[in-house]
Design an enzyme around this catalytic site. Structure first.
Site, mmCIF file in Angstrom:
data_model
loop_
_atom_site.group_PDB
_atom_site.id
_atom_site.type_symbol
_atom_site.label_atom_id
_atom_site.label_comp_id
_atom_site.label_asym_id
_atom_site.label_seq_id
_atom_site.Cartn_x
_atom_site.Cartn_y
_atom_site.Cartn_z
ATOM 1 N N CYS A 1 -31.544 -3.604 13.412
ATOM 2 C CA CYS A 1 -31.195 -3.777 12.099
ATOM 3 C C CYS A 1 -30.917 -5.002 11.815
ATOM 4 O O CYS A 1 -29.806 -5.708 12.540
ATOM 5 C CB CYS A 1 -30.034 -2.861 11.606
ATOM 6 S SG CYS A 1 -29.390 -2.960 9.747
ATOM 7 N N CYS B 1 -36.291 -6.140 7.211
ATOM 8 C CA CYS B 1 -35.558 -5.062 7.076
ATOM 9 C C CYS B 1 -36.235 -3.952 7.990
ATOM 10 O O CYS B 1 -37.354 -3.694 7.867
ATOM 11 C CB CYS B 1 -35.586 -4.459 5.713
ATOM 12 S SG CYS B 1 -34.793 -2.943 5.636
ATOM 13 N N HIS C 1 -29.020 -6.468 9.711
ATOM 14 C CA HIS C 1 -27.586 -6.685 9.226
ATOM 15 C C HIS C 1 -26.579 -6.883 10.529
ATOM 16 O O HIS C 1 -25.575 -7.422 10.667
ATOM 17 C CB HIS C 1 -26.861 -5.447 8.729
ATOM 18 C CG HIS C 1 -27.255 -5.499 7.159
ATOM 19 N ND1 HIS C 1 -28.558 -5.242 6.707
ATOM 20 C CD2 HIS C 1 -26.605 -5.727 6.109
ATOM 21 C CE1 HIS C 1 -28.424 -5.148 5.408
ATOM 22 N NE2 HIS C 1 -26.921 -5.461 4.846
ATOM 23 N N ASP D 1 -35.040 -7.720 2.127
ATOM 24 C CA ASP D 1 -34.161 -6.815 2.667
ATOM 25 C C ASP D 1 -33.506 -5.981 1.846
ATOM 26 O O ASP D 1 -33.436 -6.450 0.394
ATOM 27 C CB ASP D 1 -33.081 -7.458 3.562
ATOM 28 C CG ASP D 1 -32.338 -6.604 4.444
ATOM 29 O OD1 ASP D 1 -32.812 -5.754 5.059
ATOM 30 O OD2 ASP D 1 -31.028 -6.977 4.295
ATOM 31 N N SER D 2 -32.750 -4.975 1.996
ATOM 32 C CA SER D 2 -31.884 -4.271 1.274
ATOM 33 C C SER D 2 -30.384 -5.273 0.601
ATOM 34 O O SER D 2 -30.044 -4.785 -0.144
ATOM 35 C CB SER D 2 -31.391 -2.876 1.996
ATOM 36 O OG SER D 2 -30.515 -3.346 2.878
ATOM 37 N N GLU E 1 -21.922 -5.683 4.624
ATOM 38 C CA GLU E 1 -22.029 -5.791 3.281
ATOM 39 C C GLU E 1 -20.699 -6.036 2.590
ATOM 40 O O GLU E 1 -20.632 -6.671 1.502
ATOM 41 C CB GLU E 1 -22.709 -4.662 2.512
ATOM 42 C CG GLU E 1 -24.257 -4.704 2.913
ATOM 43 C CD GLU E 1 -25.271 -5.604 2.363
ATOM 44 O OE1 GLU E 1 -24.913 -5.878 0.861
ATOM 45 O OE2 GLU E 1 -26.119 -5.848 2.793
HETATM 46 N N1 DGL Z 1 -31.164 -4.637 7.185
HETATM 47 C C1 DGL Z 1 -31.699 -3.285 7.055
HETATM 48 C C2 DGL Z 1 -32.391 -2.927 8.331
HETATM 49 O O1 DGL Z 1 -32.906 -3.841 9.001
HETATM 50 C C3 DGL Z 1 -31.307 -2.148 6.200
HETATM 51 C C4 DGL Z 1 -29.857 -1.877 6.180
HETATM 52 C C5 DGL Z 1 -29.834 -0.785 4.991
HETATM 53 O O2 DGL Z 1 -29.645 -1.191 4.143
HETATM 54 O O3 DGL Z 1 -29.320 0.390 5.347
HETATM 55 O O4 DGL Z 1 -32.544 -1.766 8.582
#
Ligand code: DGL
Length: 275
Positions: free
Chosen positions: A192, A77, A194, A13-14, A160
């Site tokens: 997402c 991600c 996150h 993931d990022s 984050e």
């Molecule tokens: N967690 C990620 C997603 O599901 C990426 C979030 C990001 O880096 O902007 O899209």
């Protein structure tokens, strides 16, 4: 001992978001080894052009196969899966699973009034991946489902920096989720990885009549099915102690500390990626 079966599952993931998927994978498949990379040096992916995110995804997935001998890749991600899943699947010699299709399937199965919504990063929503995935999932259960898709820029940054509650994030959620509240949906997919960390805030804004769906459990089930289908599933054996390794392209100390709070005790140490 079967060399193929004993290879780890690789995921990326990022940043911290994919840990929501890692949690479900560890819980469902406790005997599997796992290698996770959080690309925190280059996060957020959401506002970046698709071509840039695609090149990061290829670099990370290739490294998981080449450097860690991964037997299956999870693109944990949505932003990366939305723009790179097909390319990764044709490029790599191992199965590659994204989070978009499993999430869309869970969303369609959760609605009773056939009005659903998805929220995600700017990149995910702009890609149109959820329109296709929800249409495909609706066809598979012979239903007509209307979808409202909304980008939530800023949510990832709150996570984050470990600001998952409070006035600022609640105000932002109120503003960003207004079109979804108007649409009268009864199920909302957190598109997402996150966003599950913001569930309390999102649920407060949406109200109790809206089910929040996240793709983590559905993705873990898909991983289990694909491992079994490909005969690369490790059997549950008390003798085997599985290993969970975590890497970050950014500050490893920070990744270990915040990651441990998000994921749990399996994350005791984070190492530098690239190795
Ligand atoms: N967690 C990620 C997603 O599901 C990426 C979030 C990001 O880096 O902007 O899209």
């Amino acid at each position: 001992m079967n060399a193929q079966v004993d290879r780890p599952i690789g995921m990326f993931d990022s940043g911290f978001g994919g840990l929501t998927v890692a949690r479900s994978v560890i819980d469902l498949l406790p005997s599997e080894d796992l290698v996770y990379i959080g690309d925190t040096a280059r996060y957020p992916y959401g506002p970046k052009p698709a071509s840039e995110v695609r090149s990061y995804a290829i670099e990370l997935a290739t490294s998981l196969v080449r450097d860690f001998n991964a037997k299956l890749i999870i693109v944990a991600c949505n932003t990366a899966a939305s723009v790179a899943l097909g390319e990764l699947q044709s490029l790599l010699s191992v199965p590659v699973i994204g989070v978009v299709e499993p999430g869309a399937q869970a969303l369609v199965e959760a609605t009773t009034n056939n009005r659903v919504a998805v929220i995600g990063t700017v990149g995910t929503i702009a890609s149109g991946a959820y329109e296709s995935a929800v249409a495909g999932a609706s066809r598979s259960v012979s239903r007509e489902v209307s979808l409202t898709a909304t980008a939530c820029p800023g949510f990832v940054e709150f996570v984050e920096r470990d600001e998952t509650s409070g006035q600022a994030v609640t105000e932002l959620a109120g503003k960003l989720l207004a079109p979804i509240r108007k649409a009268g949906v009864d199920a909302l997919l957190l598109g997402c990885t996150h966003y599950p960390y913001l569930s309390a805030v999102i649920s407060e804004v949406m109200g109790s009549g809206v089910k929040l769906i996240n793709s983590a459990d559905a993705t873990a089930s898909e991983v289990r099915d694909v491992l079994i289908k490909n005969n690369i599933s490790r059997s549950v054996d008390d003798e085997v102690k599985s290993s969970h390794e975590f890497y970050s392209s950014g500050d490893v100390q920070h990744f270990a500390e915040l990651g441990r709070r998000f994921l749990g005790p399996e994350l005791s140490l984070a190492k530098q990626w690239p190795k």
